[in-house]
Design a protein around this motif. Structure first.
Motif, short mmCIF file in Angstrom:
data_model
loop_
_atom_site.label_atom_id
_atom_site.label_comp_id
_atom_site.label_asym_id
_atom_site.label_seq_id
_atom_site.Cartn_x
_atom_site.Cartn_y
_atom_site.Cartn_z
N UNK A 117 0.74 -1.15 -0.09
CA UNK A 117 0.10 0.18 0.01
C UNK A 117 0.70 1.39 -0.02
N UNK A 118 2.00 1.04 0.08
CA UNK A 118 3.00 2.25 0.23
C UNK A 118 3.36 3.11 -1.16
N UNK A 139 11.03 -3.81 5.85
CA UNK A 139 9.81 -3.49 5.28
C UNK A 139 9.24 -4.80 4.77
N UNK A 140 7.92 -5.05 4.97
CA UNK A 140 7.33 -6.28 4.96
C UNK A 140 5.87 -5.88 4.15
N UNK A 144 2.29 -9.82 -0.68
CA UNK A 144 3.36 -9.87 -1.69
C UNK A 144 4.83 -10.54 -1.27
N UNK A 145 4.69 -10.91 -0.12
CA UNK A 145 5.68 -11.75 0.64
C UNK A 145 7.15 -11.16 0.46
N UNK A 173 1.48 -11.43 9.93
CA UNK A 173 3.23 -11.50 9.89
C UNK A 173 3.46 -12.89 10.35
N UNK A 174 3.01 -13.25 11.55
CA UNK A 174 3.37 -14.21 12.27
C UNK A 174 2.84 -15.48 11.72
N UNK A 175 2.03 -15.50 11.00
CA UNK A 175 1.22 -16.41 10.25
C UNK A 175 2.12 -16.73 9.04
N UNK A 176 2.61 -15.74 8.42
CA UNK A 176 3.49 -15.95 7.08
C UNK A 176 4.90 -16.30 7.51
#
Length: 291
Positions: A117-118, A139-140, A144-145, A173-176
């Motif tokens: 979204x940046x 940056x995460x 988009x992994x 994030x933790x799920x990824x």
């Protein structure tokens, strides 16, 4: 007695991981009398009833670190998560998280999430502020992994607390990072731009590749009135080169003449948003001492 670590606490029960089993435990009444509350992350000694299989916390070992919000013990790394958009980043709140971690001498990583979204200019301004101060910024984007492996590398063999407002994507994030965690995620309210609280309690989660993480409930405010006003200046990294060089001893860096911090602000060596956070926090701490 058996050694273990508290990994979760709900309704007066504490769940203690001893390495081969997790025991549901109650705490001895002596802790209440001594006004000691067991915290997730505490290293403890327990006894176990052979018939019921339930345990009792007999001893809480000395804590290396202790955070008040979120209430956790013995973490050595904090990942402070903010979204680039949805919700918009609140720099004042981000600075408060950093000061909280600095007060406990915990290693810090700033995670700017939702990179998908940046806008380029938004990203540059955010990263420049904190990287120039000396913080690591990752940056995460889970969609988009982006940056997931970088973040994963920072977690290995450490006890990490994930902290930040609701809706910034901590659970996603933790799920990824480890899909079998299966943490509940929520959407951001378009009306108020705040996330729904999907994490209901503090829990220590084991990582398959080594280490532990704490997923914590999000929140939109953070009070630091336990910090002494005179010590606040030392928790701002960019102040360090200028402390002790002011015209007057005991300078509070507010309106005193010959203040080196104010001069550094004028010379663009200190960011206005960071100095504003300092003055706000100083006044809040002083106000709390008056009552």
């Amino acid at each position: 007695m058996i050694d273990g670590t508290i990994v979760k606490g709900i309704g007066g029960f504490y769940y203690v991981n001893t390495g081969d089993k997790i025991y549901e435990c109650k705490a001895r009444g002596k802790f209440r009398k001594e006004k000691i509350t067991p915290l997730v992350g505490d290293c403890v000694k327990i006894t176990v009833d052979g018939l019921s299989g339930q345990g009792v916390i007999e001893e809480i070992l000395d804590r290396k670190t202790e955070l008040i919000r979120p209430p956790v013990a013995n973490v050595d790394h904090a990942v402070v998560v903010f979204a680039v958009h949805q919700p918009e980043p609140n720099l004042s709140l981000l600075n408060r998280f950093l000061i909280l971690a600095e007060s406990q001498e915990i290693d810090i990583t700033i995670c700017l999430n939702k990179m998908d979204l940046a806008q380029h200019e938004d990203l540059c301004s955010l990263t420049d502020i904190y990287r120039r101060i000396g913080y690591e910024v990752i940056m995460t984007s889970t969609k988009q992994n982006i940056g997931i492996e970088d973040l994963k590398g920072r977690l290995e063999n450490r006890i990490t607390v994930f902290a930040g407002p609701s809706g910034v994507g901590k659970s996603s994030l933790l799920n990824s990072i480890q899909p079998n965690l299966k943490l509940q995620t929520g959407e951001v309210s378009q009306k108020i731009e705040r996330g729904k609280h999907t994490t209901r309690h503090v829990e220590l989660l084991a990582l398959d590749f080594g280490g532990w993480v704490l997923d914590t409930p999000g929140f939109s405010s953070l009070h630091l009135d336990f910090i002494e006003a005179d010590g606040l200046q030392y928790l701002f990294r960019e102040f360090h080169d200028f402390i002790g060089t002011c015209k007057f001893n005991g300078c509070k860096h507010l309106s005193e003449p010959g203040c080196a911090i104010k001069k550094a602000l004028e010379n663009h060596q200190i960011y206005p948003s960071r100095y504003e956070s300092y003055t706000q926090l100083y006044e809040e701490i002083m106000q709390s001492r008056r009552y």
